[in-house]
Design a protein around this motif. Structure first.
Motif, PDB file in Angstrom:
ATOM      1  N   ALA A  70       0.814  -1.220   0.000  1.00  0.00           N
ATOM      2  CA  ALA A  70       0.000   0.000   0.000  1.00  0.00           C
ATOM      3  C   ALA A  70       0.844   1.264   0.000  1.00  0.00           C
ATOM      4  CB  ALA A  70      -0.930  -0.006   1.205  1.00  0.00           C
ATOM      5  N   ALA A  71       2.023   1.216   0.596  1.00  0.00           N
ATOM      6  CA  ALA A  71       2.867   2.408   0.672  1.00  0.00           C
ATOM      7  C   ALA A  71       3.257   2.918  -0.718  1.00  0.00           C
ATOM      8  CB  ALA A  71       4.119   2.110   1.482  1.00  0.00           C
ATOM      9  N   LEU A  72       3.365   2.030  -1.688  1.00  0.00           N
ATOM     10  CA  LEU A  72       3.752   2.445  -3.039  1.00  0.00           C
ATOM     11  C   LEU A  72       2.680   3.288  -3.719  1.00  0.00           C
ATOM     12  CD1 LEU A  72       5.480  -0.766  -4.401  1.00  0.00           C
ATOM     13  CD2 LEU A  72       6.542   1.322  -3.562  1.00  0.00           C
ATOM     14  N   GLY A  73       1.449   3.173  -3.303  1.00  0.00           N
ATOM     15  CA  GLY A  73       0.362   3.942  -3.902  1.00  0.00           C
ATOM     16  C   GLY A  73      -0.077   5.124  -3.066  1.00  0.00           C
ATOM     17  N   ALA A  74       0.706   5.467  -2.051  1.00  0.00           N
ATOM     18  CA  ALA A  74       0.331   6.573  -1.170  1.00  0.00           C
ATOM     19  C   ALA A  74       0.181   7.871  -1.959  1.00  0.00           C
ATOM     20  CB  ALA A  74       1.380   6.743  -0.077  1.00  0.00           C
ATOM     21  N   LEU A  75      -0.910   8.587  -1.700  1.00  0.00           N
ATOM     22  CA  LEU A  75      -1.190   9.828  -2.417  1.00  0.00           C
ATOM     23  C   LEU A  75      -0.716  11.044  -1.617  1.00  0.00           C
ATOM     24  CD1 LEU A  75      -4.819   9.167  -3.707  1.00  0.00           C
ATOM     25  CD2 LEU A  75      -2.672   8.956  -4.962  1.00  0.00           C
ATOM     26  N   HIS A  76      -0.275  12.051  -2.332  1.00  0.00           N
ATOM     27  CA  HIS A  76       0.087  13.318  -1.712  1.00  0.00           C
ATOM     28  C   HIS A  76      -1.197  13.934  -1.152  1.00  0.00           C
ATOM     29  CE1 HIS A  76       1.218  17.563  -1.428  1.00  0.00           C
ATOM     30  NE2 HIS A  76       2.472  17.122  -1.346  1.00  0.00           N
ATOM     31  N   PRO A  77      -1.186  14.429   0.086  1.00  0.00           N
ATOM     32  CA  PRO A  77      -2.426  14.912   0.695  1.00  0.00           C
ATOM     33  C   PRO A  77      -3.064  16.097  -0.043  1.00  0.00           C
ATOM     34  CG  PRO A  77      -0.543  15.281   2.148  1.00  0.00           C
ATOM     35  CD  PRO A  77      -0.048  14.502   0.982  1.00  0.00           C
ATOM     36  N   ARG A  78      -2.258  16.945  -0.655  1.00  0.00           N
ATOM     37  CA  ARG A  78      -2.809  18.128  -1.319  1.00  0.00           C
ATOM     38  C   ARG A  78      -3.067  17.890  -2.809  1.00  0.00           C
ATOM     39  NH1 ARG A  78       0.198  23.786  -2.258  1.00  0.00           N
ATOM     40  NH2 ARG A  78      -1.487  24.840  -3.330  1.00  0.00           N
ATOM     41  N   PHE A  79      -2.097  17.292  -3.514  1.00  0.00           N
ATOM     42  CA  PHE A  79      -2.192  17.151  -4.963  1.00  0.00           C
ATOM     43  C   PHE A  79      -2.847  15.852  -5.409  1.00  0.00           C
ATOM     44  CE2 PHE A  79       1.605  19.835  -4.210  1.00  0.00           C
ATOM     45  CZ  PHE A  79       1.080  21.022  -4.716  1.00  0.00           C
ATOM     46  N   ARG A  80      -3.017  14.897  -4.491  1.00  0.00           N
ATOM     47  CA  ARG A  80      -3.653  13.612  -4.775  1.00  0.00           C
ATOM     48  C   ARG A  80      -2.964  12.865  -5.906  1.00  0.00           C
ATOM     49  NH1 ARG A  80      -6.086  11.780  -0.960  1.00  0.00           N
ATOM     50  NH2 ARG A  80      -7.432  10.562  -2.251  1.00  0.00           N
ATOM     51  N   THR A  81      -1.638  12.916  -5.913  1.00  0.00           N
ATOM     52  CA  THR A  81      -0.838  12.174  -6.888  1.00  0.00           C
ATOM     53  C   THR A  81      -0.031  11.111  -6.146  1.00  0.00           C
ATOM     54  OG1 THR A  81       0.941  13.797  -6.713  1.00  0.00           O
ATOM     55  CG2 THR A  81      -0.641  14.095  -8.496  1.00  0.00           C
ATOM     56  N   PRO A  82       0.255   9.984  -6.793  1.00  0.00           N
ATOM     57  CA  PRO A  82       1.033   8.927  -6.132  1.00  0.00           C
ATOM     58  C   PRO A  82       2.511   9.321  -6.020  1.00  0.00           C
ATOM     59  CG  PRO A  82       0.405   8.263  -8.340  1.00  0.00           C
ATOM     60  CD  PRO A  82      -0.227   9.589  -8.098  1.00  0.00           C
ATOM     61  N   VAL A  83       2.869   9.897  -4.901  1.00  0.00           N
ATOM     62  CA  VAL A  83       4.207  10.461  -4.708  1.00  0.00           C
ATOM     63  C   VAL A  83       5.279   9.381  -4.731  1.00  0.00           C
ATOM     64  CG1 VAL A  83       5.667  11.775  -3.131  1.00  0.00           C
ATOM     65  CG2 VAL A  83       3.268  12.355  -3.369  1.00  0.00           C
ATOM     66  N   ILE A  84       5.124   8.354  -3.943  1.00  0.00           N
ATOM     67  CA  ILE A  84       6.165   7.326  -3.844  1.00  0.00           C
ATOM     68  C   ILE A  84       6.323   6.602  -5.181  1.00  0.00           C
ATOM     69  CG2 ILE A  84       6.827   5.166  -2.709  1.00  0.00           C
ATOM     70  CD1 ILE A  84       5.580   6.291  -0.160  1.00  0.00           C
ATOM     71  N   GLY A  85       5.212   6.298  -5.849  1.00  0.00           N
ATOM     72  CA  GLY A  85       5.288   5.661  -7.159  1.00  0.00           C
ATOM     73  C   GLY A  85       6.000   6.542  -8.176  1.00  0.00           C
ATOM     74  N   SER A  86       5.726   7.844  -8.149  1.00  0.00           N
ATOM     75  CA  SER A  86       6.384   8.768  -9.082  1.00  0.00           C
ATOM     76  C   SER A  86       7.870   8.871  -8.801  1.00  0.00           C
ATOM     77  CB  SER A  86       5.748  10.159  -8.982  1.00  0.00           C
ATOM     78  OG  SER A  86       4.400  10.123  -9.363  1.00  0.00           O
ATOM     79  N   VAL A  87       8.236   9.002  -7.533  1.00  0.00           N
ATOM     80  CA  VAL A  87       9.654   9.109  -7.168  1.00  0.00           C
ATOM     81  C   VAL A  87      10.380   7.805  -7.485  1.00  0.00           C
ATOM     82  CG1 VAL A  87      11.243   9.368  -5.224  1.00  0.00           C
ATOM     83  CG2 VAL A  87       9.291  10.902  -5.442  1.00  0.00           C
ATOM     84  N   LEU A  88       9.748   6.679  -7.171  1.00  0.00           N
ATOM     85  CA  LEU A  88      10.357   5.379  -7.438  1.00  0.00           C
ATOM     86  C   LEU A  88      10.638   5.203  -8.929  1.00  0.00           C
ATOM     87  CD1 LEU A  88      11.101   2.464  -6.417  1.00  0.00           C
ATOM     88  CD2 LEU A  88       8.756   1.862  -6.998  1.00  0.00           C
ATOM     89  N   PHE A  89       9.642   5.446  -9.774  1.00  0.00           N
ATOM     90  CA  PHE A  89       9.841   5.258 -11.206  1.00  0.00           C
ATOM     91  C   PHE A  89      10.747   6.328 -11.797  1.00  0.00           C
ATOM     92  CE2 PHE A  89       6.386   2.260 -10.874  1.00  0.00           C
ATOM     93  CZ  PHE A  89       6.846   1.265 -11.713  1.00  0.00           C
ATOM     94  N   GLY A  90      10.686   7.543 -11.275  1.00  0.00           N
ATOM     95  CA  GLY A  90      11.596   8.586 -11.748  1.00  0.00           C
ATOM     96  C   GLY A  90      13.039   8.242 -11.447  1.00  0.00           C
TER      97      GLY A  90
END
Length: 152
Positions: free
Chosen positions: A26-46
């Protein structure tokens, strides 16, 4: 650059959807509280894309990216077959014609995948191994807590 950004956005959203389905931790899909984007998934793939861009050649990266995309599409084709696990329960049996397009498409994808070189296949297998590892982690995570109803 456009293709890379589109891949990054798509990959992070795929991880988010998989975390919602409890197929990855579940941690991989955690959403940013304000922007509602998957932060960890974006950083991981970036970070993964940046590392691969630094150490890999462009032609190898393009082949691995194309192969991964084809493999994902192959799974989609197989899920479209009547009687596949993704089908709705009680949907009834479909005719033979409804199997033609997914089977032909899966066959074409299989032919295209045979064009990958050994190194590219090994890189893909490493990726599949990492995915299986994440799935097993999510499975262990699910076993540790009771299932909850989807509250939306």
């Amino acid at each position: 650059a456009g293709c890379s950004l589109a891949s990054l956005v798509g990959a992070s959203r795929t991880i988010y959807a998989m975390s919602e389905a409890r197929q990855v931790p579940a941690a991989l899909g955690a959403l940013h509280p304000r922007f509602r984007t998957p932060v960890i998934g974006s950083v991981l793939f970036g970070a993964l894309a940046a590392c691969l861009a630094i150490v890999g050649r462009w032609d190898e990266l393009a082949a691995v990216s194309s192969g991964a995309r084809l493999f994902l599409y192959l799974g989609c084709c197989l899920a479209c077959l009547p009687g596949a696990p993704a089908q709705r329960p009680g949907a009834g049996s479909a005719s033979r014609r409804s199997r033609i397009v997914p089977i032909l498409t899966a066959g074409a994808i299989g032919v295209l995948l045979t064009g990958l070189e050994r190194r590219e296949v090994v890189a893909g297998m490493i990726g599949i191994g990492a995915g299986v590892g994440l799935y097993l982690l999510a499975r262990r995570e699910r076993a540790g807590r009771p299932a909850q109803e989807d509250v939306r």
